[in-house]
Structures are given as structure tokens and as C-alpha cells.
Design a protein around this motif. Sequence first.
Motif, PDB file in Angstrom:
ATOM      1  N   SER A  95       0.821  -1.209   0.000  1.00  0.00           N
ATOM      2  CA  SER A  95       0.000   0.000   0.000  1.00  0.00           C
ATOM      3  C   SER A  95       0.857   1.262   0.000  1.00  0.00           C
ATOM      4  N   SER A  96       0.312   2.316  -0.594  1.00  0.00           N
ATOM      5  CA  SER A  96       0.982   3.618  -0.537  1.00  0.00           C
ATOM      6  C   SER A  96       0.834   4.252   0.834  1.00  0.00           C
ATOM      7  N   ASN A  97      -0.036   3.690   1.660  1.00  0.00           N
ATOM      8  CA  ASN A  97      -0.171   4.118   3.053  1.00  0.00           C
ATOM      9  C   ASN A  97       0.916   3.403   3.858  1.00  0.00           C
ATOM     10  N   PRO A  98       1.937   4.111   4.336  1.00  0.00           N
ATOM     11  CA  PRO A  98       3.058   3.442   5.003  1.00  0.00           C
ATOM     12  C   PRO A  98       2.651   2.655   6.242  1.00  0.00           C
ATOM     13  N   ASP A  99       1.618   3.107   6.954  1.00  0.00           N
ATOM     14  CA  ASP A  99       1.160   2.401   8.145  1.00  0.00           C
ATOM     15  C   ASP A  99       0.601   1.027   7.781  1.00  0.00           C
ATOM     16  N   LYS A 100       0.012   0.925   6.598  1.00  0.00           N
ATOM     17  CA  LYS A 100      -0.517  -0.353   6.126  1.00  0.00           C
ATOM     18  C   LYS A 100       0.574  -1.197   5.475  1.00  0.00           C
ATOM     19  N   ALA A 101       1.484  -0.537   4.768  1.00  0.00           N
ATOM     20  CA  ALA A 101       2.494  -1.254   3.992  1.00  0.00           C
ATOM     21  C   ALA A 101       3.391  -2.123   4.873  1.00  0.00           C
ATOM     22  N   PRO A 153      -1.537   6.645  16.535  1.00  0.00           N
ATOM     23  CA  PRO A 153      -2.096   6.141  17.791  1.00  0.00           C
ATOM     24  C   PRO A 153      -2.524   4.679  17.647  1.00  0.00           C
ATOM     25  N   TRP A 154      -2.398   3.912  18.713  1.00  0.00           N
ATOM     26  CA  TRP A 154      -2.676   2.487  18.648  1.00  0.00           C
ATOM     27  C   TRP A 154      -4.088   2.204  18.143  1.00  0.00           C
ATOM     28  N   TYR A 155      -5.063   3.041  18.549  1.00  0.00           N
ATOM     29  CA  TYR A 155      -6.453   2.788  18.166  1.00  0.00           C
ATOM     30  C   TYR A 155      -6.746   3.148  16.713  1.00  0.00           C
ATOM     31  N   ASP A 156      -5.794   3.816  16.055  1.00  0.00           N
ATOM     32  CA  ASP A 156      -5.954   4.170  14.650  1.00  0.00           C
ATOM     33  C   ASP A 156      -4.935   3.443  13.777  1.00  0.00           C
ATOM     34  N   SER A 157      -4.309   2.408  14.309  1.00  0.00           N
ATOM     35  CA  SER A 157      -3.245   1.708  13.596  1.00  0.00           C
ATOM     36  C   SER A 157      -3.819   0.585  12.738  1.00  0.00           C
ATOM     37  N   TYR A 158      -3.206   0.400  11.592  1.00  0.00           N
ATOM     38  CA  TYR A 158      -3.673  -0.647  10.684  1.00  0.00           C
ATOM     39  C   TYR A 158      -3.490  -2.032  11.290  1.00  0.00           C
ATOM     40  N   TRP A 159      -2.412  -2.251  12.056  1.00  0.00           N
ATOM     41  CA  TRP A 159      -2.185  -3.575  12.638  1.00  0.00           C
ATOM     42  C   TRP A 159      -3.354  -3.994  13.519  1.00  0.00           C
ATOM     43  N   LEU A 213      -9.636  -1.291   3.408  1.00  0.00           N
ATOM     44  CA  LEU A 213      -9.332  -0.923   4.793  1.00  0.00           C
ATOM     45  C   LEU A 213      -8.030  -0.123   4.851  1.00  0.00           C
ATOM     46  N   ASP A 214      -8.126   1.163   5.084  1.00  0.00           N
ATOM     47  CA  ASP A 214      -6.978   2.085   5.192  1.00  0.00           C
ATOM     48  C   ASP A 214      -6.068   2.077   3.957  1.00  0.00           C
ATOM     49  N   GLU A 215      -6.608   1.700   2.801  1.00  0.00           N
ATOM     50  CA  GLU A 215      -5.792   1.725   1.581  1.00  0.00           C
ATOM     51  C   GLU A 215      -5.390   3.149   1.237  1.00  0.00           C
ATOM     52  N   ASP A 216      -6.299   4.084   1.488  1.00  0.00           N
ATOM     53  CA  ASP A 216      -6.018   5.508   1.308  1.00  0.00           C
ATOM     54  C   ASP A 216      -5.805   6.108   2.690  1.00  0.00           C
ATOM     55  N   ARG A 217      -4.598   6.573   2.981  1.00  0.00           N
ATOM     56  CA  ARG A 217      -4.335   7.051   4.352  1.00  0.00           C
ATOM     57  C   ARG A 217      -5.108   8.318   4.678  1.00  0.00           C
ATOM     58  N   ARG A 276      -8.268   8.496   4.114  1.00  0.00           N
ATOM     59  CA  ARG A 276      -9.626   8.020   4.430  1.00  0.00           C
ATOM     60  C   ARG A 276      -9.514   6.772   5.300  1.00  0.00           C
ATOM     61  N   ARG A 277      -9.018   6.962   6.496  1.00  0.00           N
ATOM     62  CA  ARG A 277      -8.795   5.843   7.415  1.00  0.00           C
ATOM     63  C   ARG A 277     -10.107   5.416   8.057  1.00  0.00           C
ATOM     64  N   TRP A 278     -10.225   4.121   8.285  1.00  0.00           N
ATOM     65  CA  TRP A 278     -11.424   3.577   8.902  1.00  0.00           C
ATOM     66  C   TRP A 278     -11.322   3.673  10.422  1.00  0.00           C
ATOM     67  N   SER A 279     -12.460   3.872  11.053  1.00  0.00           N
ATOM     68  CA  SER A 279     -12.506   3.790  12.507  1.00  0.00           C
ATOM     69  C   SER A 279     -12.619   2.317  12.905  1.00  0.00           C
ATOM     70  N   LEU A 280     -12.480   2.045  14.192  1.00  0.00           N
ATOM     71  CA  LEU A 280     -12.641   0.668  14.667  1.00  0.00           C
ATOM     72  C   LEU A 280     -14.064   0.167  14.406  1.00  0.00           C
ATOM     73  N   TRP A 281     -15.047   1.059  14.567  1.00  0.00           N
ATOM     74  CA  TRP A 281     -16.427   0.673  14.310  1.00  0.00           C
ATOM     75  C   TRP A 281     -16.647   0.347  12.839  1.00  0.00           C
ATOM     76  N   GLN A 282     -16.060   1.128  11.952  1.00  0.00           N
ATOM     77  CA  GLN A 282     -16.174   0.840  10.519  1.00  0.00           C
ATOM     78  C   GLN A 282     -15.509  -0.490  10.174  1.00  0.00           C
ATOM     79  N   THR A 283     -14.409  -0.780  10.850  1.00  0.00           N
ATOM     80  CA  THR A 283     -13.708  -2.042  10.618  1.00  0.00           C
ATOM     81  C   THR A 283     -14.574  -3.228  11.007  1.00  0.00           C
TER      82      THR A 283
END
Length: 266
Positions: free
Chosen positions: A9-15, A75-81, A228-232, A234-241
Motif C-alpha cells: 500500500s501507498s499508506n506506510p502504516d498499512k504497507a 495512535p494504537w487505536y488508529d493503527s492498521y495492525w 481498509l486504510d488503503e487511502d491514508r 480516508r482511514r477507517w474507525s474501529l467501528w467501521q472495521t
Amino acid sequence: MSRLSSLYSSNPDKAWVERFFMLYTPVWMLSMALMMLTGSDKNWSDGALLLHAAATALPVLLVPMWLARRQRTSPWYDSYWLKANLYLAVFGFFGNYFGSEYFFDVLGMVYHYPNATTTLDATLLGSGTQTVPVIMYFYTHVYFMTYHASANIALRQIKRRQWPGMVLIFPIAVFVVGYVWAWLETKAMANPLMATSFYYQKMELMLRYGSAIYATYFLASFPIYYFLDEDRARRWSLWQTVAGALSASMLTFYLLDFAARMVGAL
């Protein structure tokens, strides 16, 4: 952009999480292979099996958690992992709790783990003649981790090329990747080393047609998980996940039922 980095992904947090998932894939495969080769699935106690299952699955969560603390990328609650693990846990729970009943009654799957006494599966769905060992929830997590991460890589390459007819090419690619993984899992798990613990009553039919039905799991899930977080931006919330994983689960429910109506039991 290097060829290796273009896979992710071009989103480094996801990559970096996708890279870890793919690097961990041979580790969990080796863990499963050793258990089969040694016959431990037949000899270990329920507690030992649960320990092995947890030790195989938990690194998918704990290692990225530790690496993220060192990188301090978000932040941990917004992390892709975290969101990737949450999605896979919800979808994997559906696959075991409800979906296994379909595999038992329609696809002819048989579990025989008398030493795995901790079980959990649907009460009202299915014939109830078999139960699902809790160890399968852990193993499914790593299986689905690899399937979904590799699907992301494949689908990303297709989307980046912007071929004409993408509206048809993309869903076909989703099904092909899902079918390949469904076939490979079926072939790998239903092997002579596990012939008394895990098998299909009609193996050839399962490989040919049942794998296509199993692939409906991924036909429903891969396109949702991909975004899911492919575009950094437009990040998903935990509820959206969670909502995405539940949507994939319900779509799978429909697809499995339609398949049973059209094909019947194998």
C-alpha cells in the motif's frame, strides 16, 4: 517506486504491516507442518493444542503491536495492525462459529479431534453432529491473514494498471485468488498425515467444486478488506472495521446459502 515497494500500500502504516504478514506466513506454515509431521494433533492434550494454536496466531497481533511502539507512526487505536487483526478476528469467528456448520453438512468436512475438548460452534445452525474445536479459531486467524494480505497485493497490481473493463476484471481476480487459496488449503489440510483427524468425505468433488464454494468467503471479504486504510487520507474507525467484517460475514452467509440451493450437498 521500487518493484518491492509497489507491491504494498501507498499508506506506510498499512504497507509495513502487510510486509510483516507475508514474512510471517512461512513461519506459521512451518508450525503447522511440524505439528502434522510429528502427529502432535493426535497426541497432545487439549491444553497443549490450545497453547500451540495461540502461539501460532498471537504473533500476528503482538509483533506488530511491539513494532508500532518503536515506530510511533500513529495512535494504537488508529493503527492498521489493530484494525487488520480486528477485521480478521470478526470474520474468522463467523467462519468457524457459523460457516463450519455449512462445511460439515454440505461440503462433507469431518473433524475428529477427541483430544480437543474445548469447542465452540452454532447451536441452532446445522445438524449439530460435529463440533468446532477452539484451536480452529486461532489457526483460521493466520490462514486468513495470509489469504487477505496476498489478495491485497494481487488486487492492488490490477487496480494500478487501470485496464479497460476493470468493472469485470476486478471481481474475476477476487474470485481467482480466493479459489486458489481455497484449493490449496483443502489440498494441504486433507493430507495423509491428518487422515484420521481432518478429511472430506468426497475429496475430489471438494477440490473441484467445493473450493469454488469455499471461495465465496473471499469473494465477499477480499474487496472489503482491500479498502481498509488503503487511502491514508480516508482511514477507517474501529467501528467501521467491525462493520466491514460483519458485512463480509453476512454476504458470505447469503452466498453459501445460494450455493447450497443450486448445488446441494457434495
